[in-house]
Motif scaffolding. Structure first.
Motif, mmCIF file in Angstrom:
data_model
loop_
_atom_site.group_PDB
_atom_site.id
_atom_site.type_symbol
_atom_site.label_atom_id
_atom_site.label_comp_id
_atom_site.label_asym_id
_atom_site.label_seq_id
_atom_site.Cartn_x
_atom_site.Cartn_y
_atom_site.Cartn_z
ATOM 1 N N LEU A 196 0.995 -1.068 0.025
ATOM 2 C CA LEU A 196 -0.038 -0.045 0.006
ATOM 3 C C LEU A 196 0.939 1.373 -0.123
ATOM 4 O O LEU A 196 0.410 2.305 -0.724
ATOM 5 C CB LEU A 196 -0.822 0.019 1.028
ATOM 6 C CG LEU A 196 -1.913 1.287 1.142
ATOM 7 C CD1 LEU A 196 -3.093 0.870 0.350
ATOM 8 C CD2 LEU A 196 -2.496 1.451 2.497
ATOM 9 N N THR A 200 0.276 3.309 -3.417
ATOM 10 C CA THR A 200 -0.665 4.337 -3.143
ATOM 11 C C THR A 200 -0.336 5.337 -2.013
ATOM 12 O O THR A 200 -0.581 6.441 -2.392
ATOM 13 C CB THR A 200 -2.294 3.265 -2.696
ATOM 14 O OG1 THR A 200 -2.125 2.627 -3.748
ATOM 15 C CG2 THR A 200 -3.291 4.327 -2.297
ATOM 16 N N CYS A 201 0.175 4.828 -0.762
ATOM 17 C CA CYS A 201 0.283 5.855 0.155
ATOM 18 C C CYS A 201 1.648 6.436 0.170
ATOM 19 O O CYS A 201 2.508 6.103 1.131
ATOM 20 C CB CYS A 201 -0.077 5.116 1.634
ATOM 21 S SG CYS A 201 0.016 6.424 3.040
ATOM 22 N N CYS A 211 -7.526 4.815 -2.399
ATOM 23 C CA CYS A 211 -6.948 4.147 -1.311
ATOM 24 C C CYS A 211 -8.101 3.390 -0.890
ATOM 25 O O CYS A 211 -9.211 4.040 -0.398
ATOM 26 C CB CYS A 211 -6.173 4.991 -0.266
ATOM 27 S SG CYS A 211 -5.741 3.898 1.125
#
Ligand code: SF4
Length: 249
Positions: A196, A200-201, A211
């Motif tokens: 993640l 994404t993060c 997210c």
């Protein structure tokens, strides 16, 4: 002399995300999290993980085929000329320290463990150049032994943004995460949070709208795009697709 304050952990604006909900959503987004370092056994994974410090998995994967072709066993790598090993791993950065570490660990595996990587956290962290992160990766991926939770820079950042951890060091963040997730989730939750963070993060410009944890996250920004299931599918697709050149740290 100017003294700069060491940056502390990121502080979320609201209450922490619920760990069970985080686990459940990431299980949908990333049903089969996998280690993105190419390897064929515990020793090649150990060496690749040491080389991945301050580098990218993609860069390491361009180096290890030649490394293991030239020196295919712990004994061969341990006894290779140092400058030749340094030349092969040069692209991963910090090449002198890394060459020393992978040769030292390989020598210990050859002389103290019969050429086999020990499936034991205490024995692993006793190897030169092997810290808890590397040991947890090897134990979790190669042996499916839940010794702890892999905490790298991505896991540190995401855990702090979610409010799951407040500590400023990897070992303390691991301790906090292990207290929040049951042991049978430790191996996969570490890899899921890592992925993640990788896709994404992001450290700069997190893709909150995409997210799958948007509704849970006390650090979210902006508006979510669609249902969380749609966003989860987006993350799964991003991880399944080969990263673009230079991406995929
Ligand atoms: S991408 Fe945004 S919503 Fe998702 S975990 Fe990171 S800060 Fe929270």
């Amino acid at each position: 002399m100017v003294t700069r304050k060491k940056p502390g952990p990121e502080q979320p604006a609201g209450p922490p995300a619920n760990a069970t909900d985080v686990h459940d959503r990431l299980s949908v987004a990333l049903p089969q999290p996998r280690c993105e370092l190419d390897h064929k056994d515990a020793w090649t994974l150990l060496v690749a993980t040491i080389l991945s410090a301050q580098s990218t998995d993609r860069t390491v994967n361009t180096v290890t085929p030649l490394l293991f072709a030239k020196w295919p066993t712990p004994e061969a790598l341990a006894t290779a000329p140092r400058e030749e090993v340094e030349a092969v791993v040069h692209r991963t950065g910090f090449f002198r320290n890394k060459a020393k570490a992978i040769q030292g660990a390989s020598l210990a595996i050859h002389t103290q463990h019969g050429g086999k990587v020990p499936a034991d956290i205490a024995a692993l962290v006793a190897l030169p150049g092997v810290a808890r992160k590397t040991a947890n990766v090897v134990l979790g991926v190669a042996f499916r032994v839940a010794s702890g939770i892999v905490v790298d820079t991505h896991v540190m950042r995401v855990s702090q943004r979610l409010g799951l951890a407040n500590a400023a060091t990897a070992d303390k963040v691991e301790h906090e995460l292990c207290a929040r997730f049951p042991k049978d989730q430790w191996i996969d939750i570490g890899h899921r949070i890592l992925l993640l963070g990788r896709y994404t993060c992001l450290a700069k410009g997190p893709k909150c709208a995409d997210c799958p944890l948007f509704e849970l996250c006390p650090s979210r920004e902006g508006q979510a795009l669609g249902s969380w299931q749609d966003r989860a599918a987006h993350l799964g697709a991003a991880v399944a697709a080969p990263p673009a050149p230079g991406k995929g740290k």
